[in-house]
Design a protein around this motif. Structure first.
Motif, PDB file in Angstrom:
ATOM      1  N   GLY A 196       0.782  -1.224   0.000  1.00  9.66           N
ATOM      2  CA  GLY A 196       0.000   0.000   0.000  1.00  9.66           C
ATOM      3  C   GLY A 196       0.813   1.273   0.000  1.00  9.66           C
ATOM      4  O   GLY A 196       0.309   2.332   0.386  1.00  9.66           O
ATOM      5  N   TRP A 197       2.052   1.207  -0.457  1.00  6.15           N
ATOM      6  CA  TRP A 197       2.917   2.381  -0.525  1.00  6.15           C
ATOM      7  C   TRP A 197       2.470   3.312  -1.654  1.00  6.15           C
ATOM      8  O   TRP A 197       1.917   2.869  -2.657  1.00  6.15           O
ATOM      9  CB  TRP A 197       4.360   1.964  -0.753  1.00  6.15           C
ATOM     10  N   THR A 198       2.734   4.605  -1.462  1.00  6.95           N
ATOM     11  CA  THR A 198       2.481   5.577  -2.519  1.00  6.95           C
ATOM     12  C   THR A 198       3.784   6.267  -2.888  1.00  6.95           C
ATOM     13  O   THR A 198       4.675   6.437  -2.052  1.00  6.95           O
ATOM     14  CB  THR A 198       1.451   6.640  -2.084  1.00  6.95           C
ATOM     15  N   VAL A 199       3.887   6.640  -4.157  1.00  5.29           N
ATOM     16  CA  VAL A 199       5.078   7.301  -4.686  1.00  5.29           C
ATOM     17  C   VAL A 199       4.683   8.686  -5.183  1.00  5.29           C
ATOM     18  O   VAL A 199       3.706   8.839  -5.918  1.00  5.29           O
ATOM     19  CB  VAL A 199       5.705   6.481  -5.829  1.00  5.29           C
ATOM     20  N   GLY A 202      13.624   8.670 -12.217  1.00  4.31           N
ATOM     21  CA  GLY A 202      14.154   7.913 -11.095  1.00  4.31           C
ATOM     22  C   GLY A 202      13.229   7.732  -9.916  1.00  4.31           C
ATOM     23  O   GLY A 202      13.682   7.491  -8.798  1.00  4.31           O
ATOM     24  N   GLN A 203      11.914   7.829 -10.131  1.00  2.00           N
ATOM     25  CA  GLN A 203      10.986   7.667  -9.021  1.00  2.00           C
ATOM     26  C   GLN A 203      11.109   6.265  -8.391  1.00  2.00           C
ATOM     27  O   GLN A 203      11.607   5.333  -9.009  1.00  2.00           O
ATOM     28  CB  GLN A 203       9.554   7.897  -9.506  1.00  2.00           C
ATOM     29  N   TRP A 204      10.640   6.151  -7.157  1.00  2.00           N
ATOM     30  CA  TRP A 204      10.658   4.873  -6.451  1.00  2.00           C
ATOM     31  C   TRP A 204       9.880   3.809  -7.223  1.00  2.00           C
ATOM     32  O   TRP A 204       8.833   4.089  -7.805  1.00  2.00           O
ATOM     33  CB  TRP A 204      10.022   5.013  -5.074  1.00  2.00           C
ATOM     34  N   THR A 205      10.395   2.586  -7.198  1.00  2.32           N
ATOM     35  CA  THR A 205       9.686   1.406  -7.679  1.00  2.32           C
ATOM     36  C   THR A 205       9.459   0.488  -6.486  1.00  2.32           C
ATOM     37  O   THR A 205      10.399   0.150  -5.768  1.00  2.32           O
ATOM     38  CB  THR A 205      10.493   0.661  -8.756  1.00  2.32           C
ATOM     39  N   VAL A 206       8.203   0.093  -6.260  1.00  6.01           N
ATOM     40  CA  VAL A 206       7.834  -0.675  -5.077  1.00  6.01           C
ATOM     41  C   VAL A 206       7.943  -2.170  -5.367  1.00  6.01           C
ATOM     42  O   VAL A 206       7.515  -2.639  -6.431  1.00  6.01           O
ATOM     43  CB  VAL A 206       6.404  -0.316  -4.624  1.00  6.01           C
ATOM     44  N   SER A 241      12.996  15.461  -6.140  1.00  5.15           N
ATOM     45  CA  SER A 241      12.891  14.456  -5.083  1.00  5.15           C
ATOM     46  C   SER A 241      11.844  13.411  -5.429  1.00  5.15           C
ATOM     47  O   SER A 241      10.849  13.704  -6.095  1.00  5.15           O
ATOM     48  CB  SER A 241      12.512  15.116  -3.751  1.00  5.15           C
ATOM     49  N   THR A 242      12.075  12.196  -4.955  1.00  4.97           N
ATOM     50  CA  THR A 242      11.069  11.135  -5.055  1.00  4.97           C
ATOM     51  C   THR A 242      10.783  10.625  -3.656  1.00  4.97           C
ATOM     52  O   THR A 242      11.702  10.409  -2.856  1.00  4.97           O
ATOM     53  CB  THR A 242      11.513  10.001  -5.988  1.00  4.97           C
ATOM     54  N   ILE A 243       9.490  10.472  -3.340  1.00  2.00           N
ATOM     55  CA  ILE A 243       9.050  10.190  -1.975  1.00  2.00           C
ATOM     56  C   ILE A 243       8.274   8.870  -1.954  1.00  2.00           C
ATOM     57  O   ILE A 243       7.320   8.690  -2.718  1.00  2.00           O
ATOM     58  CB  ILE A 243       8.150  11.319  -1.441  1.00  2.00           C
ATOM     59  N   LEU A 244       8.695   7.971  -1.058  1.00  2.00           N
ATOM     60  CA  LEU A 244       8.008   6.696  -0.842  1.00  2.00           C
ATOM     61  C   LEU A 244       7.313   6.770   0.509  1.00  2.00           C
ATOM     62  O   LEU A 244       7.974   6.895   1.547  1.00  2.00           O
ATOM     63  CB  LEU A 244       9.013   5.548  -0.872  1.00  2.00           C
ATOM     64  N   THR A 245       5.961   6.685   0.517  1.00  5.40           N
ATOM     65  CA  THR A 245       5.185   6.879   1.738  1.00  5.40           C
ATOM     66  C   THR A 245       4.377   5.631   2.052  1.00  5.40           C
ATOM     67  O   THR A 245       3.692   5.085   1.184  1.00  5.40           O
ATOM     68  CB  THR A 245       4.235   8.085   1.601  1.00  5.40           C
ATOM     69  N   ILE A 267       5.441   6.322   7.697  1.00  2.00           N
ATOM     70  CA  ILE A 267       6.861   6.580   7.481  1.00  2.00           C
ATOM     71  C   ILE A 267       7.060   6.883   6.006  1.00  2.00           C
ATOM     72  O   ILE A 267       6.347   6.332   5.152  1.00  2.00           O
ATOM     73  CB  ILE A 267       7.728   5.377   7.932  1.00  2.00           C
ATOM     74  N   ARG A 268       8.005   7.791   5.717  1.00  2.00           N
ATOM     75  CA  ARG A 268       8.305   8.071   4.310  1.00  2.00           C
ATOM     76  C   ARG A 268       9.809   8.261   4.123  1.00  2.00           C
ATOM     77  O   ARG A 268      10.523   8.689   5.032  1.00  2.00           O
ATOM     78  CB  ARG A 268       7.531   9.289   3.817  1.00  2.00           C
TER      79      ARG A 268
END
Length: 243
Positions: free
Chosen positions: A77-80, A87-91, A130-134, A216-217
């Motif tokens: 259930g993570w959001t990016v 280069g964004q996060w890949t879950v 920036s890329t954010i993983l939440t 957490i992010r």
């Protein structure tokens, strides 16, 4: 094994394809040192740890309670989000970079997958912001919760190395506000790759109250002049020990 009152031996008992060593009942939260020994038919002794009894394993007599665990195998259930142009996060992905250009060659806990920025082999990394993983909203309302995770950060080469950061933040109001838990970089001993496992007692974080609105992010940024930025997260755990 030894709980401080003298060494005691117990046989390892077959249990299917494994062996079990049963300790006597011990006081809750007692510290116990222990090692394993096997003797060959020829009489040679083999021990783990190898230098036992000078070196031993150490345990605490308690029950571990896990409130949340993410080994990176599936998306829980993570959001990016974020401003990065690339280069964004890949879950929940298998590392593809082979250890080149700041990429981890493998995940941290051996499960095979983790969460990574720009998980592409070759010339790829976080660019232009920036890329954010939440995380989703999690329940951290257990007594004396401990947060642990493994993180990877690399920004030590490129045209302008040591100019970017990775930030870890936590929230106790579902993400309405955030508290900085740690900042990695722009320089220092943990900005050239490698997995580092971090652990925090959430009760000790100033301004934070453990509850069922925990989030957490992880934010990896490329806002400097052209360093190669790669980040990863794995083995995220909220847990406690109790009797």
């Amino acid at each position: 094994y030894d709980d401080g009152s003298g060494a005691v031996s117990t046989a390892l008992v077959p249990n299917g394809s494994t062996y079990v060593g049963n300790f006597a009942a011990l006081p809750c939260f007692a510290d116990v040192s222990w090692y394993i020994e096997a003797v060959s038919v020829g009489g040679d002794a083999y021990r783990l740890p190898e230098n036992a009894p000078l070196e031993t394993y150490d345990s605490v007599v308690a029950v571990g309670v896990t409130a949340f665990e993410d080994n990176g195998e599936v998306d829980l259930g993570w959001t990016v989000s974020g401003s990065a142009t690339d280069g964004q996060w890949t879950v929940a992905t298998t590392p593809a970079g082979g250890g080149d250009r700041g990429d981890p060659p493998a995940d941290s806990d051996g499960s095979g997958k983790c969460h990574l920025t720009d998980n592409v082999a070759g010339n790829s990394d976080v660019d232009g912001g920036s890329t954010i993983l939440t995380s989703p909203v999690l329940d951290a309302s257990i007594d004396s919760p401990t947060l642990s995770y493994a993180r990877w950060f690399h920004n030590s080469f490129g045209a302008s190395p040591f100019e970017d950061t990775m930030e870890v933040e936590i929230s106790d109001d579902g993400g309405a506000s955030w508290i900085l838990l740690e900042q990695v970089g722009p320089d220092g001993p943990e900005v050239s790759g490698d997995w580092f496992v971090k652990e925090f007692a959430l009760d000790d974080v100033a301004g934070f109250t453990p509850n069922d609105q925990f989030r957490i992010r992880f934010t990896a940024s490329d806002t400097g002049n052209g360093s190669v930025v790669e980040a990863g997260v794995d083995a995220i755990l909220i847990s406690t020990v109790e009797c």
